[in-house]
Design a protein around this motif. Structure first.
Motif, short mmCIF file in Angstrom:
data_model
loop_
_atom_site.label_atom_id
_atom_site.label_comp_id
_atom_site.label_asym_id
_atom_site.label_seq_id
_atom_site.Cartn_x
_atom_site.Cartn_y
_atom_site.Cartn_z
N GLN A 122 15.13 -17.78 1.57
CA GLN A 122 15.82 -18.15 0.33
C GLN A 122 14.94 -19.08 -0.50
O GLN A 122 14.81 -18.93 -1.71
CB GLN A 122 17.15 -18.82 0.65
N ARG A 123 14.30 -20.04 0.18
CA ARG A 123 13.38 -20.94 -0.52
C ARG A 123 12.19 -20.17 -1.07
O ARG A 123 11.74 -20.40 -2.20
CB ARG A 123 12.89 -22.03 0.43
N ALA A 124 11.65 -19.24 -0.26
CA ALA A 124 10.48 -18.48 -0.67
C ALA A 124 10.79 -17.61 -1.89
O ALA A 124 9.96 -17.49 -2.80
CB ALA A 124 9.98 -17.61 0.48
N ARG A 125 11.96 -17.01 -1.92
CA ARG A 125 12.34 -16.18 -3.07
C ARG A 125 12.41 -17.01 -4.33
O ARG A 125 12.15 -16.52 -5.43
CB ARG A 125 13.68 -15.50 -2.82
N GLY A 126 12.75 -18.29 -4.18
CA GLY A 126 12.81 -19.17 -5.34
C GLY A 126 11.46 -19.44 -5.95
O GLY A 126 11.36 -19.85 -7.11
N ARG A 127 10.39 -19.19 -5.17
CA ARG A 127 9.02 -19.39 -5.68
C ARG A 127 8.53 -18.19 -6.47
O ARG A 127 7.55 -18.29 -7.19
CB ARG A 127 8.06 -19.64 -4.51
N GLY A 128 9.18 -17.04 -6.32
CA GLY A 128 8.73 -15.84 -7.02
C GLY A 128 8.73 -14.62 -6.13
O GLY A 128 9.38 -14.58 -5.08
N GLU A 129 7.96 -13.61 -6.51
CA GLU A 129 7.92 -12.33 -5.80
C GLU A 129 7.35 -12.49 -4.39
O GLU A 129 6.38 -13.20 -4.18
CB GLU A 129 7.08 -11.33 -6.60
N LEU A 130 7.96 -11.80 -3.43
CA LEU A 130 7.51 -11.86 -2.04
C LEU A 130 6.40 -10.84 -1.80
O LEU A 130 6.39 -9.76 -2.38
CB LEU A 130 8.67 -11.58 -1.09
N ASP A 131 5.45 -11.19 -0.90
CA ASP A 131 4.37 -10.26 -0.59
C ASP A 131 4.82 -9.25 0.46
O ASP A 131 5.97 -9.24 0.90
CB ASP A 131 3.09 -10.99 -0.16
N ARG A 132 3.89 -8.38 0.90
CA ARG A 132 4.25 -7.29 1.80
C ARG A 132 4.88 -7.79 3.10
O ARG A 132 5.90 -7.25 3.54
CB ARG A 132 2.99 -6.45 2.12
N ILE A 133 4.30 -8.81 3.71
CA ILE A 133 4.82 -9.31 4.98
C ILE A 133 6.14 -10.06 4.76
O ILE A 133 7.07 -9.95 5.56
CB ILE A 133 3.79 -10.21 5.67
N GLU A 134 6.23 -10.80 3.66
CA GLU A 134 7.45 -11.56 3.38
C GLU A 134 8.66 -10.66 3.11
O GLU A 134 9.80 -11.12 3.16
CB GLU A 134 7.22 -12.49 2.18
N GLN A 135 8.41 -9.38 2.85
CA GLN A 135 9.50 -8.45 2.58
C GLN A 135 10.03 -7.77 3.84
O GLN A 135 10.89 -6.90 3.77
CB GLN A 135 9.02 -7.38 1.59
N TRP A 165 0.84 -1.19 0.00
CA TRP A 165 0.00 0.00 0.00
C TRP A 165 0.88 1.25 0.00
O TRP A 165 1.97 1.24 0.57
CB TRP A 165 -0.91 0.03 1.24
N ASP A 166 0.38 2.32 -0.61
CA ASP A 166 1.09 3.60 -0.60
C ASP A 166 0.71 4.39 0.65
O ASP A 166 0.44 5.59 0.59
CB ASP A 166 0.76 4.41 -1.86
N GLU A 167 0.65 3.70 1.76
CA GLU A 167 0.37 4.31 3.05
C GLU A 167 0.87 3.35 4.12
O GLU A 167 1.12 2.17 3.85
CB GLU A 167 -1.13 4.56 3.23
N THR A 168 0.99 3.84 5.31
CA THR A 168 1.43 2.99 6.42
C THR A 168 0.31 2.05 6.84
O THR A 168 -0.82 2.50 7.06
CB THR A 168 1.85 3.85 7.62
#
Length: 206
Positions: free
Chosen positions: A144-157, A57-60
């Motif tokens: 590292q495994r999760a990044r191999g699956r593709g783009e990470l979501d907001r929480i995963e970042q 989101w473009d907000e907190t």
């Protein structure tokens, strides 16, 4: 007769998907009907909440907002899918449940325990899984495994410190509850699956 509720928990990259399928196969082989769920999600409204929680989101996004959305989605799932299935003697295997909120928001976000307990009482009213398998993995390996699956979501970042606090809370909660079994997923998939099969077979024989 009432079905059983089994939950699979863990950080990103812990291998929950393959373990969930393994559990379903074992439960059905034992003659039980079985359905799967995921959190947040599992119903039309809960899936909409999932999209709201996961997207950037473009907000907190206030920590309390995230927490309340998680519990709102959980309540919808309980009322519309989990409770009806259990009452119909159908076993439910869940991809995450309240332990995730306790670990991610309570541990990772460091939200006050009293707030967590209040929301839990409002939405769950003491309900808890019959069995939880916590798949333990270090944040470094899991991400590292999760990044191999593709783009990470907001929480995963989130940063590494967040995931280390989350894992610490998972381990703390698992050690204090005999319905939570910790499984080391830093081993080979063959050994992990062998352990899972042994655990669910022992539970089925109880």
């Amino acid at each position: 007769m009432r079905g059983k509720f089994i939950v699979v928990e863990g950080l990103e990259g812990a291998g929950k998907s393959s373990v969930i399928q393994l559990l379903v196969d074992c439960i059905e082989a034992a003659g039980h009907r079985c359905v799967t769920t995921r959190e947040p999600g599992g119903t039309a409204m809960a899936e909409a909440i999932r999209e709201c929680v996961k997207q950037p989101w473009d907000e907190t996004v206030a920590q309390e907002t995230e927490l309340m959305l998680m519990y709102a989605a959980r309540r919808q799932l309980l009322i519309n899918k989990i409770f009806p299935a259990l009452n119909d003697n159908v076993w439910v295997v869940g991809d995450r449940h309240e332990l995730s909120s306790q670990a991610y928001q309570g541990g990772g976000r460091q939200i006050d325990a009293e707030i967590m307990a209040t929301l839990s009482q409002i939405t769950l009213k003491g309900f808890k899984p019959d069995l939880t398998l916590y798949l333990d993995v270090t944040p470094e390996t899991g991400l590292q495994r999760a990044r191999g699956r593709g783009e990470l979501d907001r929480i995963e970042q989130e940063g590494m410190a967040f995931f280390k606090r989350t894992r610490e809370r998972y381990l703390e909660l698992a050690a204090s509850d005999d319905t939570i079994i910790t499984i080391d997923t830093m081993r080979s998939m063959e050994l992990v699956h062998r352990d899972v099969i042994a655990r669910i077979k022992a539970f089925l024989e109880c």
